[in-house]
Design a protein around this motif. Structure first.
Motif, PDB file in Angstrom:
ATOM      1  N   LYS A  57      -6.102   1.991  -8.008  1.00  0.00           N
ATOM      2  CA  LYS A  57      -6.601   3.139  -7.256  1.00  0.00           C
ATOM      3  C   LYS A  57      -7.987   2.808  -6.726  1.00  0.00           C
ATOM      4  O   LYS A  57      -8.857   2.351  -7.448  1.00  0.00           O
ATOM      5  CB  LYS A  57      -6.674   4.353  -8.175  1.00  0.00           C
ATOM      6  CG  LYS A  57      -7.120   5.614  -7.506  1.00  0.00           C
ATOM      7  CD  LYS A  57      -7.115   6.743  -8.540  1.00  0.00           C
ATOM      8  CE  LYS A  57      -7.520   8.056  -7.966  1.00  0.00           C
ATOM      9  NZ  LYS A  57      -7.514   9.127  -8.980  1.00  0.00           N
ATOM     10  N   ARG A 106       0.835  -1.197   0.000  1.00  0.00           N
ATOM     11  CA  ARG A 106       0.000   0.000   0.000  1.00  0.00           C
ATOM     12  C   ARG A 106       0.865   1.240   0.000  1.00  0.00           C
ATOM     13  O   ARG A 106       1.998   1.221   0.479  1.00  0.00           O
ATOM     14  CB  ARG A 106      -0.915   0.008   1.223  1.00  0.00           C
ATOM     15  CG  ARG A 106      -1.937  -1.097   1.190  1.00  0.00           C
ATOM     16  CD  ARG A 106      -2.842  -1.064   2.417  1.00  0.00           C
ATOM     17  NE  ARG A 106      -3.872  -2.068   2.325  1.00  0.00           N
ATOM     18  CZ  ARG A 106      -3.763  -3.303   2.764  1.00  0.00           C
ATOM     19  NH1 ARG A 106      -2.664  -3.699   3.329  1.00  0.00           N
ATOM     20  NH2 ARG A 106      -4.761  -4.160   2.640  1.00  0.00           N
ATOM     21  N   GLN A 128      -6.578   5.556  -2.130  1.00  0.00           N
ATOM     22  CA  GLN A 128      -5.753   4.481  -1.595  1.00  0.00           C
ATOM     23  C   GLN A 128      -5.188   3.689  -2.763  1.00  0.00           C
ATOM     24  O   GLN A 128      -5.942   3.217  -3.615  1.00  0.00           O
ATOM     25  CB  GLN A 128      -6.602   3.590  -0.697  1.00  0.00           C
ATOM     26  CG  GLN A 128      -5.871   2.439  -0.105  1.00  0.00           C
ATOM     27  CD  GLN A 128      -6.767   1.601   0.784  1.00  0.00           C
ATOM     28  OE1 GLN A 128      -7.922   1.900   0.995  1.00  0.00           O
ATOM     29  NE2 GLN A 128      -6.222   0.517   1.291  1.00  0.00           N
ATOM     30  N   TRP A 129      -3.883   3.537  -2.840  1.00  0.00           N
ATOM     31  CA  TRP A 129      -3.230   2.753  -3.888  1.00  0.00           C
ATOM     32  C   TRP A 129      -2.771   1.434  -3.298  1.00  0.00           C
ATOM     33  O   TRP A 129      -2.153   1.393  -2.232  1.00  0.00           O
ATOM     34  CB  TRP A 129      -2.037   3.513  -4.445  1.00  0.00           C
ATOM     35  CG  TRP A 129      -2.425   4.692  -5.259  1.00  0.00           C
ATOM     36  CD1 TRP A 129      -2.586   5.970  -4.820  1.00  0.00           C
ATOM     37  CD2 TRP A 129      -2.723   4.713  -6.645  1.00  0.00           C
ATOM     38  NE1 TRP A 129      -2.966   6.785  -5.857  1.00  0.00           N
ATOM     39  CE2 TRP A 129      -3.054   6.042  -6.995  1.00  0.00           C
ATOM     40  CE3 TRP A 129      -2.753   3.744  -7.638  1.00  0.00           C
ATOM     41  CZ2 TRP A 129      -3.399   6.408  -8.287  1.00  0.00           C
ATOM     42  CZ3 TRP A 129      -3.088   4.116  -8.926  1.00  0.00           C
ATOM     43  CH2 TRP A 129      -3.405   5.423  -9.241  1.00  0.00           C
ATOM     44  N   GLN A 137       4.868   5.270  -5.958  1.00  0.00           N
ATOM     45  CA  GLN A 137       5.374   4.750  -4.698  1.00  0.00           C
ATOM     46  C   GLN A 137       5.025   3.272  -4.538  1.00  0.00           C
ATOM     47  O   GLN A 137       5.868   2.457  -4.161  1.00  0.00           O
ATOM     48  CB  GLN A 137       4.813   5.556  -3.534  1.00  0.00           C
ATOM     49  CG  GLN A 137       5.285   5.076  -2.176  1.00  0.00           C
ATOM     50  CD  GLN A 137       4.564   5.774  -1.046  1.00  0.00           C
ATOM     51  OE1 GLN A 137       3.378   6.060  -1.138  1.00  0.00           O
ATOM     52  NE2 GLN A 137       5.282   6.037   0.035  1.00  0.00           N
ATOM     53  N   THR A 175       0.734   5.940  -0.994  1.00  0.00           N
ATOM     54  CA  THR A 175      -0.033   7.156  -1.252  1.00  0.00           C
ATOM     55  C   THR A 175      -0.064   7.555  -2.719  1.00  0.00           C
ATOM     56  O   THR A 175      -0.845   8.416  -3.096  1.00  0.00           O
ATOM     57  CB  THR A 175       0.535   8.329  -0.430  1.00  0.00           C
ATOM     58  OG1 THR A 175       1.926   8.483  -0.755  1.00  0.00           O
ATOM     59  CG2 THR A 175       0.391   8.060   1.058  1.00  0.00           C
ATOM     60  N   SER A 176       0.790   6.941  -3.547  1.00  0.00           N
ATOM     61  CA  SER A 176       0.779   7.262  -4.978  1.00  0.00           C
ATOM     62  C   SER A 176       1.065   6.002  -5.788  1.00  0.00           C
ATOM     63  O   SER A 176       1.605   5.020  -5.268  1.00  0.00           O
ATOM     64  CB  SER A 176       1.812   8.338  -5.302  1.00  0.00           C
ATOM     65  OG  SER A 176       3.120   7.815  -5.166  1.00  0.00           O
ATOM     66  N   GLU A 212     -10.803   9.249   0.606  1.00  0.00           N
ATOM     67  CA  GLU A 212      -9.361   9.370   0.446  1.00  0.00           C
ATOM     68  C   GLU A 212      -8.893   8.338  -0.578  1.00  0.00           C
ATOM     69  O   GLU A 212      -9.390   7.221  -0.618  1.00  0.00           O
ATOM     70  CB  GLU A 212      -8.645   9.110   1.765  1.00  0.00           C
ATOM     71  CG  GLU A 212      -8.898  10.151   2.814  1.00  0.00           C
ATOM     72  CD  GLU A 212      -8.151   9.845   4.106  1.00  0.00           C
ATOM     73  OE1 GLU A 212      -7.727   8.693   4.316  1.00  0.00           O
ATOM     74  OE2 GLU A 212      -8.007  10.781   4.909  1.00  0.00           O
TER      75      GLU A 212
END
Length: 97
Positions: free
Chosen positions: A71, A27, A84-85, A33, A29-30, A82
């Motif tokens: 995503k 997991r 989440q990736w 990443q 944030t982008s 929010e």
């Protein structure tokens, strides 16, 4: 009927020696990443002789599948969405369970 019994016996015998499988979730944030973390984790898993995945010992781990970062949205405690990736890595183990 004999063919059915033979097929079931063949499947049962191959499944008993198949080892086990595990799934690793990555997991972030982008997208970039998560993709970097996923590639690093795949290399780490393939290099190791034994590792713990989900609290279970995995001997001789080999990655056989990985998904691209996806995503999705999750609601926080304030009711706001929010991003989440996530990515998943599927691993086969040589454990004889």
């Amino acid at each position: 009927m004999k063919k059915l019994i033979a097929t079931v016996a063949l499947l049962a015998s191959t499944l008993s020696f198949a080892g086990s499988t595990a799934v690793v979730f990555v997991r972030g944030t982008s997208e970039a990443q998560v993709e970097n973390r996923m590639m690093a984790k795949v290399q780490e898993i393939n290099r190791s002789h034994s590792t713990y995945i989900g609290g279970q010992n995995c001997e001789g781990p080999k990655v056989y599948a990985a998904t691209a970062p996806k995503k999705s949205y999750r609601v926080n405690r304030f009711g706001e969405l929010e991003v989440q990736w996530t990515a998943t890595i599927k691993v086969s183990c040589r454990n004889n369970d």
